[in-house]
Scaffold this active site. Structure first.
Site, PDB file in Angstrom:
ATOM      1  N   HIS A  60       0.835  -1.199   0.000  1.00 37.81           N
ATOM      2  CA  HIS A  60       0.000   0.000   0.000  1.00 37.81           C
ATOM      3  C   HIS A  60       0.874   1.254   0.000  1.00 37.81           C
ATOM      4  O   HIS A  60       0.511   2.281  -0.576  1.00 37.81           O
ATOM      5  CB  HIS A  60      -0.910   0.042   1.238  1.00 37.81           C
ATOM      6  CG  HIS A  60      -1.967  -1.002   1.260  1.00 37.81           C
ATOM      7  ND1 HIS A  60      -1.731  -2.273   1.734  1.00 37.81           N
ATOM      8  CD2 HIS A  60      -3.270  -0.970   0.891  1.00 37.81           C
ATOM      9  CE1 HIS A  60      -2.842  -2.988   1.646  1.00 37.81           C
ATOM     10  NE2 HIS A  60      -3.791  -2.225   1.139  1.00 37.81           N
TER      11      HIS A  60
ATOM     12  N   ASP B  27      -4.213  -7.005  -7.236  1.00 35.68           N
ATOM     13  CA  ASP B  27      -4.466  -6.204  -6.055  1.00 35.68           C
ATOM     14  C   ASP B  27      -4.686  -4.776  -6.556  1.00 35.68           C
ATOM     15  O   ASP B  27      -4.464  -4.484  -7.741  1.00 35.68           O
ATOM     16  CB  ASP B  27      -3.270  -6.287  -5.106  1.00 35.68           C
ATOM     17  CG  ASP B  27      -3.638  -6.074  -3.648  1.00 35.68           C
ATOM     18  OD1 ASP B  27      -4.750  -5.563  -3.386  1.00 35.68           O
ATOM     19  OD2 ASP B  27      -2.818  -6.399  -2.774  1.00 35.68           O
TER      20      ASP B  27
END
Length: 361
Positions: free
Chosen positions: A211, A280
């Site tokens: 992230h 993702d």
């Protein structure tokens, strides 16, 4: 008895999948799964994404916690999403793992379950199956058809900031992870839900969080992290596999989500996965900080990605789906190999959508 749809059944579904889309635009649209703003059917952003679904511009939506105001609001939105494309239903997805990674919470009337680590440490596999059944039935009752679970990362690094820290892995042991993942998958499939193994090729040994930025697993990753994928795929698992943005430089200089060596070479060729490969979130720092939108889309598709997931949180905009689809179409018109990849992905997506809502228990 095998817990999952057999590879033969999946192949038959692909072979007999109806060719809903007739245009390159529509096929490309099915490859886009998009986050959205708003938490009620009347919000302009929700109406916009519903229109995009109806016009075949995107193939599905993903909920974040900010989209969840109440059960009534969520079920109304989901009814609208489904009604927009009755012949080829959209993926209506969320991350409802348990523990801290849940979009539906007690605050809105959802019965939460513990984290994977807590479940494996306190419940037998049979007891966990009952828990997963309650979870899956509830997720389906709220109108979802995809839950991005289970996590099959091995918790081999206790200091890992994104897996171990939040108890998202069942264990550091591959056999334990596989055993509990089997039950989570079977419970969800029995409720008519599509699942996703994540985060291929393995995020549990890493010292970083994709992230936030680039995560190199060259020194930490071990082949045992593939063991749950190998075992579950051998049993016929063919829903989603979510590929992470992890870099192992001796395999590929690219993140796994953009790497043909990982997606086509390892996941497809070596492990024999026949289902749908999903990224993702392509707006995570590991991608956004290093690649522009066009390069991200192009590399992902050529690597073998079937569904491109964008949370639409970096620079939220209603036009993101249009931008991604335009890139897909332009690249396909310029490169026959790129178009062939879109057609291949479309076939897999239609086959998977044909199974949604069908109990396999």
């Amino acid at each position: 008895m095998r817990l999952f749809l057999s590879t033969l059944a999946a192949a038959l579904a692909l072979a007999t999948a109806p060719a809903f889309a007739q245009t390159l635009d529509e096929m490309a649209g099915q490859m886009i799964l998009l986050g959205f703003s708003g938490d009620s059917a009347g919000d302009a952003s929700v109406r916009a994404v519903t229109t995009q679904l109806a016009e075949g511009e995107i193939g599905g939506v993903m909920y974040l916690r900010t989209n969840v105001a109440s059960r009534d609001a969520v079920t109304e939105m989901n009814r609208g999403f489904l009604a927009a494309t009755p012949d080829l239903p959209p993926f209506i997805s969320l991350d409802q793992e348990g523990g801290s990674v849940e979009r539906l919470t007690r605050a809105v009337g959802f019965e939460e379950i513990p984290s994977a680590a807590a479940i494996a440490s306190s419940r037998s596999v049979a007891e966990a199956r009952v828990l997963f059944e309650h979870q899956a039935d509830a997720v389906a009752a709220w109108g979802f058809n995809v839950n991005f679970t289970p996590v099959v990362d091995l918790a081999t690094n206790p200091a890992n900031p994104v897996i171990a820290k939040f108890g998202r892995s069942f264990s550091a042991g591959a056999n334990i992870v596989t055993a509990y993942a089997e039950q989570a998958i079977a419970a969800h499939q029995a409720a008519g839900l599509v699942t996703s193994l994540k985060h291929f090729p393995g995020h549990g040994s890493s010292a970083g969080d994709t992230h936030e930025g680039y995560v190199d697993i060259t020194e930490s990753w071990d082949d045992t992290e593939l063991a749950p994928y190998r075992a579950l795929i051998a049993q016929g698992y063919s829903d989603f596999v979510m590929v992470g943005h992890l870099v192992k430089t001796d395999i590929s200089p690219l993140p796994a989500s953009l790497s043909p060596e990982w997606i086509t070479g390892v996941l497809r060729d070596d492990l024999g996965f026949k289902g749908v490969v999903i990224s993702d979130d392509l707006e995570m720092g590991a991608i956004r900080q290093h690649y522009g939108l066009r390069e991200t889309v192009r590399r992902a598709v050529l690597a073998g990605m079937d569904v491109l997931l964008f949370s639409n949180t970096s620079k939220p905009r209603a036009s993101l789906g249009d931008e991604v689809r335009a890139i897909l179409v332009e690249e396909a018109e310029a490169d026959p190999a790129f178009r062939a990849r879109i057609e291949e992905s479309y076939g897999r997506i239609v086959a998977l959508k044909g199974r949604m809502g069908r109990s396999t228990g």
